[in-house]
Scaffold this motif. Structure first.
Motif, PDB file in Angstrom:
ATOM      1  N   LEU A   1     -70.961 -58.393 -31.553  1.00  0.00           N
ATOM      2  CA  LEU A   1     -70.878 -58.244 -30.227  1.00  0.00           C
ATOM      3  C   LEU A   1     -69.385 -58.428 -29.478  1.00  0.00           C
ATOM      4  CD1 LEU A   1     -74.274 -59.540 -29.034  1.00  0.00           C
ATOM      5  CD2 LEU A   1     -73.399 -57.399 -28.409  1.00  0.00           C
ATOM      6  N   ARG A   2     -68.794 -57.745 -28.612  1.00  0.00           N
ATOM      7  CA  ARG A   2     -67.586 -58.033 -28.328  1.00  0.00           C
ATOM      8  C   ARG A   2     -67.576 -57.000 -26.836  1.00  0.00           C
ATOM      9  NH1 ARG A   2     -66.182 -55.123 -32.607  1.00  0.00           N
ATOM     10  NH2 ARG A   2     -65.036 -53.163 -32.500  1.00  0.00           N
ATOM     11  N   PRO A   3     -66.915 -57.435 -25.814  1.00  0.00           N
ATOM     12  CA  PRO A   3     -66.636 -56.477 -24.719  1.00  0.00           C
ATOM     13  C   PRO A   3     -65.839 -55.313 -25.169  1.00  0.00           C
ATOM     14  CG  PRO A   3     -65.736 -58.997 -24.269  1.00  0.00           C
ATOM     15  CD  PRO A   3     -66.264 -58.749 -25.668  1.00  0.00           C
ATOM     16  N   ARG A   4     -66.266 -54.233 -24.938  1.00  0.00           N
ATOM     17  CA  ARG A   4     -65.992 -52.845 -25.175  1.00  0.00           C
ATOM     18  C   ARG A   4     -66.629 -51.999 -24.409  1.00  0.00           C
ATOM     19  NH1 ARG A   4     -67.736 -52.693 -31.616  1.00  0.00           N
ATOM     20  NH2 ARG A   4     -69.737 -53.741 -31.250  1.00  0.00           N
ATOM     21  N   LEU A   5     -65.827 -50.736 -24.274  1.00  0.00           N
ATOM     22  CA  LEU A   5     -66.666 -49.350 -23.441  1.00  0.00           C
ATOM     23  C   LEU A   5     -67.062 -49.870 -22.307  1.00  0.00           C
ATOM     24  CD1 LEU A   5     -68.355 -47.824 -26.568  1.00  0.00           C
ATOM     25  CD2 LEU A   5     -66.083 -47.175 -25.666  1.00  0.00           C
ATOM     26  N   PRO A   6     -66.313 -50.626 -21.274  1.00  0.00           N
ATOM     27  CA  PRO A   6     -66.871 -51.010 -20.188  1.00  0.00           C
ATOM     28  C   PRO A   6     -67.520 -49.786 -19.157  1.00  0.00           C
ATOM     29  CG  PRO A   6     -64.467 -50.926 -20.140  1.00  0.00           C
ATOM     30  CD  PRO A   6     -64.941 -50.443 -21.596  1.00  0.00           C
ATOM     31  N   ALA A   7     -67.069 -48.850 -19.377  1.00  0.00           N
ATOM     32  CA  ALA A   7     -68.018 -47.763 -18.804  1.00  0.00           C
ATOM     33  C   ALA A   7     -69.325 -47.639 -18.942  1.00  0.00           C
ATOM     34  CB  ALA A   7     -67.109 -46.323 -19.126  1.00  0.00           C
ATOM     35  N   GLY A  32     -71.120 -51.265 -13.042  1.00  0.00           N
ATOM     36  CA  GLY A  32     -71.127 -50.273 -11.766  1.00  0.00           C
ATOM     37  C   GLY A  32     -72.249 -49.219 -11.772  1.00  0.00           C
ATOM     38  N   THR A  33     -71.842 -48.128 -11.686  1.00  0.00           N
ATOM     39  CA  THR A  33     -72.628 -47.049 -11.845  1.00  0.00           C
ATOM     40  C   THR A  33     -73.547 -46.959 -13.038  1.00  0.00           C
ATOM     41  OG1 THR A  33     -71.260 -45.638 -10.410  1.00  0.00           O
ATOM     42  CG2 THR A  33     -72.972 -44.543 -11.419  1.00  0.00           C
ATOM     43  N   ALA A  34     -72.966 -47.300 -14.230  1.00  0.00           N
ATOM     44  CA  ALA A  34     -73.506 -47.113 -15.633  1.00  0.00           C
ATOM     45  C   ALA A  34     -74.834 -48.212 -15.533  1.00  0.00           C
ATOM     46  CB  ALA A  34     -72.538 -47.391 -16.534  1.00  0.00           C
ATOM     47  N   GLY A  77     -76.059 -55.736 -24.950  1.00  0.00           N
ATOM     48  CA  GLY A  77     -74.974 -55.259 -24.594  1.00  0.00           C
ATOM     49  C   GLY A  77     -74.862 -55.398 -23.195  1.00  0.00           C
ATOM     50  N   LEU A  78     -75.711 -55.804 -22.143  1.00  0.00           N
ATOM     51  CA  LEU A  78     -75.408 -56.044 -20.912  1.00  0.00           C
ATOM     52  C   LEU A  78     -74.667 -57.449 -20.810  1.00  0.00           C
ATOM     53  CD1 LEU A  78     -78.271 -54.433 -18.910  1.00  0.00           C
ATOM     54  CD2 LEU A  78     -76.050 -53.915 -18.615  1.00  0.00           C
ATOM     55  N   ILE A  79     -75.501 -58.367 -21.570  1.00  0.00           N
ATOM     56  CA  ILE A  79     -75.178 -59.853 -21.544  1.00  0.00           C
ATOM     57  C   ILE A  79     -73.586 -59.928 -22.013  1.00  0.00           C
ATOM     58  CG2 ILE A  79     -75.522 -62.033 -22.787  1.00  0.00           C
ATOM     59  CD1 ILE A  79     -78.419 -61.169 -22.791  1.00  0.00           C
ATOM     60  N   GLU A  80     -73.197 -59.218 -22.929  1.00  0.00           N
ATOM     61  CA  GLU A  80     -71.923 -59.223 -23.758  1.00  0.00           C
ATOM     62  C   GLU A  80     -70.958 -58.418 -23.425  1.00  0.00           C
ATOM     63  OE1 GLU A  80     -71.622 -62.057 -25.402  1.00  0.00           O
ATOM     64  OE2 GLU A  80     -73.505 -62.402 -26.385  1.00  0.00           O
ATOM     65  N   ALA A  87     -71.011 -50.525 -26.890  1.00  0.00           N
ATOM     66  CA  ALA A  87     -71.313 -49.883 -28.001  1.00  0.00           C
ATOM     67  C   ALA A  87     -72.928 -50.211 -28.304  1.00  0.00           C
ATOM     68  CB  ALA A  87     -70.563 -50.387 -29.301  1.00  0.00           C
ATOM     69  N   PHE A  88     -73.246 -51.562 -27.778  1.00  0.00           N
ATOM     70  CA  PHE A  88     -74.760 -51.879 -28.088  1.00  0.00           C
ATOM     71  C   PHE A  88     -75.729 -51.286 -27.005  1.00  0.00           C
ATOM     72  CE2 PHE A  88     -73.815 -54.702 -31.378  1.00  0.00           C
ATOM     73  CZ  PHE A  88     -74.834 -55.371 -31.767  1.00  0.00           C
ATOM     74  N   VAL A  89     -74.924 -50.984 -25.985  1.00  0.00           N
ATOM     75  CA  VAL A  89     -75.727 -50.223 -24.927  1.00  0.00           C
ATOM     76  C   VAL A  89     -76.002 -48.813 -25.351  1.00  0.00           C
ATOM     77  CG1 VAL A  89     -75.637 -49.078 -22.597  1.00  0.00           C
ATOM     78  CG2 VAL A  89     -74.972 -51.726 -22.876  1.00  0.00           C
TER      79      VAL A  89
END
Length: 224
Positions: free
Chosen positions: A133-139, A143-145, A181-184, A188-190
């Motif tokens: 897990l790591r912060p990525r693909l913030p879109a 927000g809307t996502a 994915g939301l926690i981290e 990609a996990f989302v």
């Protein structure tokens, strides 16, 4: 601290990028489970108690805890955990900042020993997943996502709550991936959770279709 080092004796920001990222993203989910396991629970755990333990943590934390008993699974918990997840998904869809449960839903309880046992079983798996897990693909997480993810959670939780044999594990697994994915903040996990959700819906639909066809055949044999 004139030497620029942290209280532990090492520079606060001089570790390698991969190590810093790993350390940063390993704590939240595992710390969530540690906090829950170390809490002084009563004989039964009310869903409202989960809210108190989580404090101001956001939707992903509560979704993770509620999905775990259905992934492993614990018999009889799909309905009692599915309904709160539907409500949480609706609140995400509405854009609320933090989850809440109506009084009657918050008063619903689960067996303490069974719940703690399943969380302990899940802990090593969560630890292993956190390494990726790591912060990525913030879109896909902000927000809307996040609001649109609420709709996905509603659908998956509704499928999970159906009284179908072996029908609760696939959607629960998908929700758990989305929750991590939301926690981290890991898009990609989302995305993996959404893909797993589509597979889960297909599996449950196939099971329902098969049961329907079997019921029709039986009806014809008996009354035809």
């Amino acid at each position: 601290m004139s030497d620029g080092q942290s209280p532990e004796g090492r520079p606060p920001e001089t570790s390698t990028g991969s190590e810093a990222t790993a350390d940063a993203c390993r704590n939240p989910a595992s710390a969530l489970l540690d906090d829950f396991l170390s809490h002084d629970h009563g004989e039964r755990i009310a869903l409202g108690d989960l809210m108190g333990i989580l404090g101001d943590r956001a939707f992903g934390a509560l979704l993770l805890l509620l999905s775990i008993p259905n992934v492993l699974p614990v018999p009889g918990l799909s309905t009692v955990t599915g309904l709160p997840m539907i409500l949480i998904g609706a609140q995400m869809l509405m854009g609320l900042d933090r989850p809440w449960l109506p009084r009657r839903v918050a008063a619903a309880t689960v067996d303490r020993d069974a719940f703690l046992r399943v969380v302990k079983r899940a802990h090593p798996t969560i630890d292993r997943l956190e390494r990726h897990l790591r912060p990525r693909l913030p879109a896909l997480t902000d927000g809307t996502a996040e609001r649109l993810l609420g709709l996905a959670v509603i659908v998956l939780a509704a499928v999970l709550a159906l009284p179908i044999v072996f029908g609760n594990q696939p959607p629960a697994f998908a929700i758990a991936l989305i929750a991590l994915g939301l926690i981290e903040k890991d898009g990609a996990f989302v995305a993996a959770g959404l893909a797993a959700g589509l597979v889960a819906i297909a599996i449950v639909a196939a099971v329902v279709l098969g049961l329907g066809q079997a019921a029709v055949l039986m009806f014809h044999k008996i009354f035809g």
